[in-house]
Design a protein around this motif. Structure first.
Motif, PDB file in Angstrom:
ATOM      1  N   PHE A 163       0.808  -1.216   0.000  1.00  0.00           N
ATOM      2  CA  PHE A 163       0.000   0.000   0.000  1.00  0.00           C
ATOM      3  C   PHE A 163       0.847   1.275   0.000  1.00  0.00           C
ATOM      4  O   PHE A 163       0.370   2.347   0.366  1.00  0.00           O
ATOM      5  N   ASP A 164       2.117   1.159  -0.425  1.00  0.00           N
ATOM      6  CA  ASP A 164       2.926   2.348  -0.667  1.00  0.00           C
ATOM      7  C   ASP A 164       2.492   2.955  -2.000  1.00  0.00           C
ATOM      8  O   ASP A 164       2.155   2.239  -2.940  1.00  0.00           O
ATOM      9  N   VAL A 165       2.528   4.277  -2.089  1.00  0.00           N
ATOM     10  CA  VAL A 165       2.122   4.955  -3.317  1.00  0.00           C
ATOM     11  C   VAL A 165       3.259   4.874  -4.329  1.00  0.00           C
ATOM     12  O   VAL A 165       4.375   5.331  -4.067  1.00  0.00           O
ATOM     13  N   LEU A 166       2.967   4.288  -5.493  1.00  0.00           N
ATOM     14  CA  LEU A 166       3.966   4.204  -6.561  1.00  0.00           C
ATOM     15  C   LEU A 166       3.887   5.411  -7.486  1.00  0.00           C
ATOM     16  O   LEU A 166       4.907   5.911  -7.951  1.00  0.00           O
ATOM     17  N   SER A 167       2.667   5.843  -7.782  1.00  0.00           N
ATOM     18  CA  SER A 167       2.507   6.980  -8.683  1.00  0.00           C
ATOM     19  C   SER A 167       1.188   7.671  -8.389  1.00  0.00           C
ATOM     20  O   SER A 167       0.269   7.088  -7.789  1.00  0.00           O
ATOM     21  N   ALA A 168       1.094   8.938  -8.800  1.00  0.00           N
ATOM     22  CA  ALA A 168      -0.125   9.723  -8.617  1.00  0.00           C
ATOM     23  C   ALA A 168      -0.199  10.759  -9.715  1.00  0.00           C
ATOM     24  O   ALA A 168       0.822  11.205 -10.239  1.00  0.00           O
ATOM     25  N   ASN A 169      -1.412  11.150 -10.061  1.00  0.00           N
ATOM     26  CA  ASN A 169      -1.540  12.162 -11.102  1.00  0.00           C
ATOM     27  C   ASN A 169      -1.512  13.567 -10.505  1.00  0.00           C
ATOM     28  O   ASN A 169      -1.450  13.751  -9.288  1.00  0.00           O
TER      29      ASN A 169
END
Length: 339
Positions: free
Chosen positions: A34-40
């Motif tokens: 549940f680590d964030v890999l990418s975001a817009n």
């Protein structure tokens, strides 16, 4: 089974996150921890989080503070069971409050079907009614992009660049072009020759709101062929504005080959029926006629016995030929009805 591979690509290529269709849509990719890999860009604008800090961001540790405990428990349980979740989620914003989004979170899998994390797609809710509308819009996008492995789906921006895709689409284009389907790549990169111009024309019509459906045979570099049903569908936001296009493709090669085999079988049945009705029965009719003429000839008792056996055998053969012809005709008719 949902099979998407944009997370795997982000891990391999370490590309910039994709910019989604609308500026009121948040898109996140999460790994199995549940680590964030990418975001817009929308996520960064709403939360004020810097892009360089994304790799230190965890969904449960840093983004679930505004949710009630029972929602957190439900969300945590479902995701750890690798199940989907949808509901209203509060992202922290730059004013220190919370912006509510209707959110869909679904498990992500690589091209082998192995679980690798989650994709989160959320639309901002300005009112109760807008939350309902955005929910319907978001779910329609999610279903179109992340559906089962029988259909390939590519979400294309109005500029013709790839925004999102599932594993089936990735596998098909790898088979067809030997090129890796990539985010932010122009679709014209994958369709060459005369089909390139055809696709551009169909894409332009779809951008204007006209759904396009067609069937095409693709031959890859090794000479193998696949028959594919394809459909271009416009994607609209909650206001009805067209924001992009979904290319849906379904491999129907097996169905087409089966239909061809049925047609070949029907042709063989027609040939059998013709042979029975004409080429076999004609000489048999001559034999029966000659046997009937022998009734007027002087034949001893032994000859009459043989003659009667010949007539019986010839009549039995005629019945068999008629039965074969009748069965062939009925079988062929049934095939035509079901086709």
């Amino acid at each position: 089974m949902e099979k998407v591979i944009n997370i795997q690509q982000a891990q391999k290529a370490k590309k910039d996150p994709i910019d989604y269709l609308s500026d009121n849509v948040v898109l996140l990719s999460l790994n199995e921890n549940f680590d964030v890999l990418s975001a817009n860009e929308t996520f960064l604008k709403v939360t004020g989080i810097k892009r360089d800090d994304l790799d230190q961001l965890n969904f449960f540790q840093h983004l679930c503070d505004e949710l009630p405990d029972y929602i957190q428990d439900e969300l945590s349980y479902l995701l750890r069971q690798q199940k989907s979740w949808n509901g209203n989620f509060a992202f922290p914003n730059t004013e220190g409050n919370a912006s509510w989004f209707h959110t869909n979170i679904i498990p992500s899998r690589d091209e082998n079907g192995s679980y690798i994390g989650f994709n989160l797609l959320a639309t901002v809710g300005k009112s109760q009614q807008s939350m309902i509308t955005e929910k319907e819009t978001t779910e329609s996008w999610m279903k179109a992009i992340f559906n089962d492995a029988d259909e390939g789906n590519i979400l294309i921006g109005l500029d013709g660049d790839v925004i999102e895709f599932n594993a089936t689409a990735y596998e098909f284009l790898s088979w067809y072009t030997h090129k890796e389907l990539r985010l932010n790549e122009s679709m014209s990169h994958y369709f060459g020759g005369s089909f390139s111009n055809t696709f551009k024309a169909l894409f332009q019509k779809t951008k204007n709101g006209q759904k396009q459906k067609f069937c095409r045979t693709f031959k890859n570099l090794s000479g193998y062929e696949k028959v594919v049903d394809m459909e271009l569908k416009p994607v609209s936001d909650s206001t009805g504005t067209i924001m992009g296009v979904i290319l849906n493709s379904t491999d129907i090669t097996e169905e087409v080959n089966l239909e061809r085999r049925i047609r070949v079988s029907e042709k063989k049945l027609d040939d059998i029926a013709f042979i029975n009705a004409h080429e076999v029965r004609a000489p048999l009719a001559s034999i029966l006629g000659l046997l009937n003429l022998l009734d007027f000839e002087s034949v001893d008792e032994s000859g009459k016995l043989i003659l009667n056996h010949l007539k019986k055998s010839a009549n039995d053969l005629e019945k068999i030929i008629h039965k074969v012809s009748e069965s062939t005709y009925l079988t062929n008719s049934d095939s035509n009805k079901s086709a």
